[in-house]
Scaffold this active site. Structure first.
Site, PDB file in Angstrom:
ATOM      1  N   ARG A  94     -38.135  51.190 -29.267  1.00 36.74           N
ATOM      2  CA  ARG A  94     -38.700  51.046 -27.509  1.00 36.74           C
ATOM      3  C   ARG A  94     -37.666  50.726 -27.252  1.00 36.74           C
ATOM      4  NH1 ARG A  94     -40.898  45.971 -25.314  1.00 36.74           N
ATOM      5  NH2 ARG A  94     -41.614  45.675 -23.490  1.00 36.74           N
TER       6      ARG A  94
ATOM      7  N   HIS B 100     -35.176  51.250 -23.621  1.00 36.72           N
ATOM      8  CA  HIS B 100     -34.701  50.406 -23.387  1.00 36.72           C
ATOM      9  C   HIS B 100     -33.340  50.816 -22.416  1.00 36.72           C
ATOM     10  CE1 HIS B 100     -38.345  46.882 -22.649  1.00 36.72           C
ATOM     11  NE2 HIS B 100     -38.815  49.215 -22.526  1.00 36.72           N
ATOM     12  N   ASP B 101     -32.815  51.114 -23.525  1.00 41.19           N
ATOM     13  CA  ASP B 101     -31.465  50.996 -24.143  1.00 41.19           C
ATOM     14  C   ASP B 101     -31.431  52.333 -22.579  1.00 41.19           C
ATOM     15  OD1 ASP B 101     -28.571  50.740 -24.045  1.00 41.19           O
ATOM     16  OD2 ASP B 101     -28.424  52.316 -25.915  1.00 41.19           O
TER      17      ASP B 101
ATOM     18  N   GLY C 144     -27.605  54.865 -19.014  1.00 44.14           N
ATOM     19  CA  GLY C 144     -26.973  55.344 -20.358  1.00 44.14           C
ATOM     20  C   GLY C 144     -27.749  54.433 -21.607  1.00 44.14           C
TER      21      GLY C 144
ATOM     22  N   ASP D  68     -25.881  53.758 -23.819  1.00 43.92           N
ATOM     23  CA  ASP D  68     -24.405  52.728 -24.435  1.00 43.92           C
ATOM     24  C   ASP D  68     -24.545  51.098 -24.582  1.00 43.92           C
ATOM     25  OD1 ASP D  68     -25.682  51.580 -22.633  1.00 43.92           O
ATOM     26  OD2 ASP D  68     -23.953  51.448 -21.264  1.00 43.92           O
TER      27      ASP D  68
ATOM     28  N   SER E  63     -25.750  48.753 -23.816  1.00 42.43           N
ATOM     29  CA  SER E  63     -25.647  47.548 -22.857  1.00 42.43           C
ATOM     30  C   SER E  63     -27.080  46.872 -22.896  1.00 42.43           C
ATOM     31  CB  SER E  63     -25.562  48.426 -21.039  1.00 42.43           C
ATOM     32  OG  SER E  63     -26.773  49.008 -21.581  1.00 42.43           O
TER      33      SER E  63
ATOM     34  N   ASN F 131     -37.224  42.552 -21.191  1.00 38.97           N
ATOM     35  CA  ASN F 131     -36.873  43.313 -22.803  1.00 38.97           C
ATOM     36  C   ASN F 131     -36.955  41.343 -23.751  1.00 38.97           C
ATOM     37  OD1 ASN F 131     -34.710  45.325 -22.638  1.00 38.97           O
ATOM     38  ND2 ASN F 131     -33.090  43.997 -21.854  1.00 38.97           N
TER      39      ASN F 131
ATOM     40  N   HIS G 133     -46.667  55.014 -27.360  1.00 39.31           N
ATOM     41  CA  HIS G 133     -47.645  54.046 -27.625  1.00 39.31           C
ATOM     42  C   HIS G 133     -48.628  54.210 -28.482  1.00 39.31           C
ATOM     43  CE1 HIS G 133     -46.221  52.549 -23.344  1.00 39.31           C
ATOM     44  NE2 HIS G 133     -45.531  51.840 -24.348  1.00 39.31           N
ATOM     45  N   THR G 134     -48.641  54.816 -29.803  1.00 38.71           N
ATOM     46  CA  THR G 134     -49.777  55.182 -30.536  1.00 38.71           C
ATOM     47  C   THR G 134     -48.847  54.798 -31.512  1.00 38.71           C
ATOM     48  OG1 THR G 134     -50.319  57.078 -31.992  1.00 38.71           O
ATOM     49  CG2 THR G 134     -48.224  56.835 -31.447  1.00 38.71           C
TER      50      THR G 134
ATOM     51  N   ASP H 262     -53.130  51.411 -30.233  1.00 41.01           N
ATOM     52  CA  ASP H 262     -53.670  52.511 -30.010  1.00 41.01           C
ATOM     53  C   ASP H 262     -54.126  51.225 -31.187  1.00 41.01           C
ATOM     54  OD1 ASP H 262     -54.885  54.532 -31.246  1.00 41.01           O
ATOM     55  OD2 ASP H 262     -53.222  55.075 -31.812  1.00 41.01           O
TER      56      ASP H 262
HETATM   57  C1  HEM Z   1     -43.315  55.241 -19.188  1.00 35.49           C
HETATM   58  C2  HEM Z   1     -43.307  54.418 -18.926  1.00 35.49           C
HETATM   59  C3  HEM Z   1     -43.935  52.710 -20.090  1.00 35.49           C
HETATM   60  C4  HEM Z   1     -44.244  52.292 -19.890  1.00 35.49           C
HETATM   61  C5  HEM Z   1     -44.197  51.318 -18.334  1.00 35.49           C
HETATM   62  C6  HEM Z   1     -43.696  51.288 -21.063  1.00 35.49           C
HETATM   63  C7  HEM Z   1     -44.611  49.206 -21.003  1.00 35.49           C
HETATM   64  C8  HEM Z   1     -44.639  48.744 -22.576  1.00 35.49           C
HETATM   65  C9  HEM Z   1     -44.851  47.739 -22.512  1.00 35.49           C
HETATM   66  C10 HEM Z   1     -45.496  46.629 -21.544  1.00 35.49           C
HETATM   67  C11 HEM Z   1     -44.889  47.044 -23.963  1.00 35.49           C
HETATM   68  C12 HEM Z   1     -45.725  46.277 -24.247  1.00 35.49           C
HETATM   69  C13 HEM Z   1     -44.605  45.468 -24.588  1.00 35.49           C
HETATM   70  C14 HEM Z   1     -44.814  43.299 -24.596  1.00 35.49           C
HETATM   71  O1  HEM Z   1     -46.186  42.936 -24.292  1.00 35.49           O
HETATM   72  O2  HEM Z   1     -45.229  43.023 -26.145  1.00 35.49           O
HETATM   73  C15 HEM Z   1     -44.405  48.451 -24.600  1.00 35.49           C
HETATM   74  C16 HEM Z   1     -44.288  48.394 -26.238  1.00 35.49           C
HETATM   75  C17 HEM Z   1     -43.650  49.401 -26.878  1.00 35.49           C
HETATM   76  N1  HEM Z   1     -43.453  50.693 -26.073  1.00 35.49           N
HETATM   77 FE1  HEM Z   1     -43.755  51.235 -24.497  1.00 35.49          FE
HETATM   78  N2  HEM Z   1     -43.070  51.171 -22.475  1.00 35.49           N
HETATM   79  C18 HEM Z   1     -43.207  52.581 -21.481  1.00 35.49           C
HETATM   80  C19 HEM Z   1     -42.385  53.735 -22.048  1.00 35.49           C
HETATM   81  C20 HEM Z   1     -42.504  53.932 -23.371  1.00 35.49           C
HETATM   82  C21 HEM Z   1     -41.621  54.475 -24.276  1.00 35.49           C
HETATM   83  C22 HEM Z   1     -41.080  55.886 -23.648  1.00 35.49           C
HETATM   84  C23 HEM Z   1     -41.492  54.446 -25.496  1.00 35.49           C
HETATM   85  C24 HEM Z   1     -40.530  55.456 -26.627  1.00 35.49           C
HETATM   86  C25 HEM Z   1     -40.117  56.501 -26.651  1.00 35.49           C
HETATM   87  C26 HEM Z   1     -42.241  53.448 -25.781  1.00 35.49           C
HETATM   88  C27 HEM Z   1     -42.538  53.031 -27.259  1.00 35.49           C
HETATM   89  C28 HEM Z   1     -43.441  51.539 -27.201  1.00 35.49           C
HETATM   90  C29 HEM Z   1     -43.477  51.013 -28.046  1.00 35.49           C
HETATM   91  C30 HEM Z   1     -43.371  51.652 -29.578  1.00 35.49           C
HETATM   92  C31 HEM Z   1     -44.030  49.983 -28.593  1.00 35.49           C
HETATM   93  C32 HEM Z   1     -44.673  48.570 -28.763  1.00 35.49           C
HETATM   94  C33 HEM Z   1     -43.143  48.151 -29.446  1.00 35.49           C
HETATM   95  C34 HEM Z   1     -44.085  46.434 -30.269  1.00 35.49           C
HETATM   96  O3  HEM Z   1     -45.062  46.887 -30.993  1.00 35.49           O
HETATM   97  O4  HEM Z   1     -42.938  45.813 -30.406  1.00 35.49           O
HETATM   98  N3  HEM Z   1     -42.676  52.829 -24.853  1.00 35.49           N
HETATM   99  N4  HEM Z   1     -44.115  49.043 -23.541  1.00 35.49           N
HETATM  100  C1  LIG Z   2     -33.681  38.971 -27.652  1.00 37.17           C
HETATM  101  C2  LIG Z   2     -33.742  37.992 -26.572  1.00 37.17           C
HETATM  102  O1  LIG Z   2     -32.127  38.505 -25.878  1.00 37.17           O
HETATM  103  N1  LIG Z   2     -34.485  37.382 -25.280  1.00 37.17           N
HETATM  104  C3  LIG Z   2     -33.987  36.377 -25.088  1.00 37.17           C
HETATM  105  C4  LIG Z   2     -34.690  37.261 -23.385  1.00 37.17           C
HETATM  106  O2  LIG Z   2     -34.120  35.864 -22.721  1.00 37.17           O
HETATM  107  C5  LIG Z   2     -34.791  34.395 -22.826  1.00 37.17           C
HETATM  108  C6  LIG Z   2     -34.310  34.071 -22.010  1.00 37.17           C
HETATM  109  O3  LIG Z   2     -35.237  34.345 -20.630  1.00 37.17           O
HETATM  110  C7  LIG Z   2     -33.831  34.515 -23.816  1.00 37.17           C
HETATM  111  O4  LIG Z   2     -34.672  32.591 -24.769  1.00 37.17           O
HETATM  112  C8  LIG Z   2     -33.908  35.482 -25.308  1.00 37.17           C
HETATM  113  O5  LIG Z   2     -33.128  34.883 -26.580  1.00 37.17           O
END
Ligand code: HEM
Ligand SMILES: CC(=O)N[C@H]1CO[C@H](CO)[C@@H](O)[C@@H]1O
Ligand SMILES: *[C@@H]1O[C@H](CO)[C@@H](O)[C@H](O)[C@H]1NC(C)=O
Ligand SMILES: *[C@@H]1O[C@H](CO)[C@@H](O)[C@H](O)[C@H]1NC(C)=O
Ligand SMILES: *[C@@H]1O[C@H](CO)[C@@H](O)[C@H](O)[C@H]1NC(C)=O
Ligand SMILES: *[C@@H]1O[C@H](CO)[C@@H](O)[C@H](O)[C@H]1NC(C)=O
Ligand SMILES: *[C@@H]1O[C@H](CO)[C@@H](O)[C@H](O)[C@H]1NC(C)=O
Ligand SMILES: *[C@@H]1O[C@H](CO)[C@@H](O)[C@H](O)[C@H]1NC(C)=O
Length: 326
Positions: free
Chosen positions: A61, A65-66, A71, A73, A75, A93, A191-192, A244
């Protein structure tokens, strides 16, 4: 006259060609300058991911996001400064984990060859290696990315798709970075694995349109279960839920079958079934063997890893991933 013009065009084509080859990532980019780099990274991941397998989800993830902001990079890794709020502090983030893990890898690689391997490549390699180490698909990671110097909170908010995104929002944000609907469906398949905080979807359970209602697109039995057992309070921002359920550690087709059962956790997940093209693709992935999903996923991951990369002499190789070089 024609000859000169032809010659001019040939020169321009040649310059364009050189420019574009220079801007390409390549497999084994560090094979001359830091031949052990990829092995050091892979070994570290293999040694440490089994202690925290859930980190694999966080790391893929992080790569996503990066890449979506300025791009791929790195950031995303930059800390805020007294006069700049970095991507890290943007809402999407707040739930990204794994920064320490990247820092530890970076220290090892710096010890081997200082100033050679970018933080951006480390994110890309670590993401791939940790998914592979936890039994998921392999994809190729050409390297040669360089690190950016700008990290902007508001760009993270505008470029990273929100979980409340509808189909057209997702399509637009993906197409902004050169990804199409095939990529959207495949990459969402990540998201699996992994977890979400209740706060990322609790509006669907408690206040979908602002009148205390529930999202009708979410299976009512699943919603009732989430409300009763997991996200019991609408303002809960600490409880985490498997995306999942029952197979959050297995990189399988579970995510796609959930979608067709109206059990995608986010609106952005269920949005994939609101468009005939993406819905048909979901159905098609479910019919194929898992290897077919893995092969297609690999292509989209490689494509994502190329988004707006900085190569050649643009950007820099950061010494520390959290700060730009001084
Ligand atoms: C299509 C648009 C996408 C949206 C709106 C989205 C949104 C989110 C959100 C809201 C979470 C949960 C964050 C939290 O509440 O802790 C999440 C988790 C996650 N996302 Fe996405 N995501 C998207 C696409 C992707 C893509 C492209 C990937 C990777 C290729 C990805 C991989 C993951 C993974 C692996 C998690 C679980 C993270 C963890 O267990 O810490 N997602 N996503
Ligand atoms: C991982 C990380 O840098 N989390 C930051 C997200 O933003 C809050 C403040 O809004 C910081 O306290 C966290 O360290
Ligand atoms: C961050 O990006 C926004 C939107 O593109 C822009 O308005 C703002 O000036 C940028 N901030 C900095 C510090 O560059
Ligand atoms: C999708 O969401 C965007 C942003 O919230 C909104 O402007 C747009 O009208 C929505 N599109 C559809 C088809 O609902
Ligand atoms: C998306 O792009 C890939 C190539 O990167 C291509 O194979 C695929 O057909 C495209 N999908 C759509 C829906 O255009
Ligand atoms: C639902 O959302 C509306 C509009 O944002 C808000 O006024 C209301 O207090 C919310 N209700 C609950 C139960 O959270
Ligand atoms: C989480 O919820 C608590 C209590 O409602 C609140 O004080 C805190 O600011 C919230 N945290 C975030 C990151 O929104
Ligand atoms: C970046 O910020 C994190 C969290 O606030 C902190 O632990 C870390 O030391 C900072 N890194 C650098 C190099 O300043």
């Amino acid at each position: 006259m024609g000859g000169i013009r032809c010659f001019g065009i040939a020169i321009l084509v040649l310059i364009g060609f050189l420019g574009s080859t220079q801007a390409q990532l390549q497999l084994g980019f560090y094979s001359k300058n830091c031949p052990k780099a990829e092995k050091i990274i892979q070994d570290f991941v293999n040694q440490h991911i089994h202690n925290a397998p859930s980190l694999a989800a966080a790391l893929i993830r992080m790569h996503f996001h990066d890449c979506f902001v300025r791009g791929c990079d790195a950031s995303l890794l930059l800390n805020s400064t007294s006069n700049n709020q970095a991507e890290k502090v943007a809402t999407p983030n707040l739930t990204v984990r794994g920064f320490d893990f990247i820092d530890r890898v970076k220290s090892l690689v710096e010890a081997e060859c200082p100033g050679i391997v970018s933080c951006a490549d480390i994110i890309a390699l670590v993401a791939r290696d940790s998914i592979v180490a936890t039994g998921g698909p392999f994809w190729r990671v050409p390297t040669g990315r360089r690190d950016g110097t700008i990290s902007n909170r508001s760009e993270a908010l505008s470029d990273i798709p929100p979980p409340t995104g509808n189909f057209s929002t997702l399509q637009t944000l993906f197409s902004n970075v050169g990804l199409n609907l095939t990529d959207l469906v495949l990459l969402s398949g990540a998201h699996t694995i992994g977890v979400s905080h209740c706060s990322s979807f609790s509006a669907r359970l408690y206040n979908f349109t602002g009148v205390g209602d529930q999202d009708p697109a979410l299976d009512s039995e699943y919603a009732a279960n989430l409300k009763a057992k997991k996200c019991t309070n609408p303002n809960d921002n600490t409880t985490i839920v498997e995306m999942d359920p029952g197979s959050r550690k297995t990189f399988d087709l579970g995510y796609y079958s959930n979608l067709l059962k109206r059990r995608g956790l986010f609106q952005s997940d269920s949005a994939l079934t609101t468009n005939p093209t993406t819905k048909a693709f979901v159905t098609q992935l479910l019919q194929g063997p898992i290897q077919n999903f893995y092969d297609e996923f690999a292509k989209s991951m490689e494509k994502m890893g190329r988004i707006n990369v900085k190569t050649g002499s643009t950007g820099e190789i950061r010494k520390q991933c959290a700060v730009v070089n001084s």
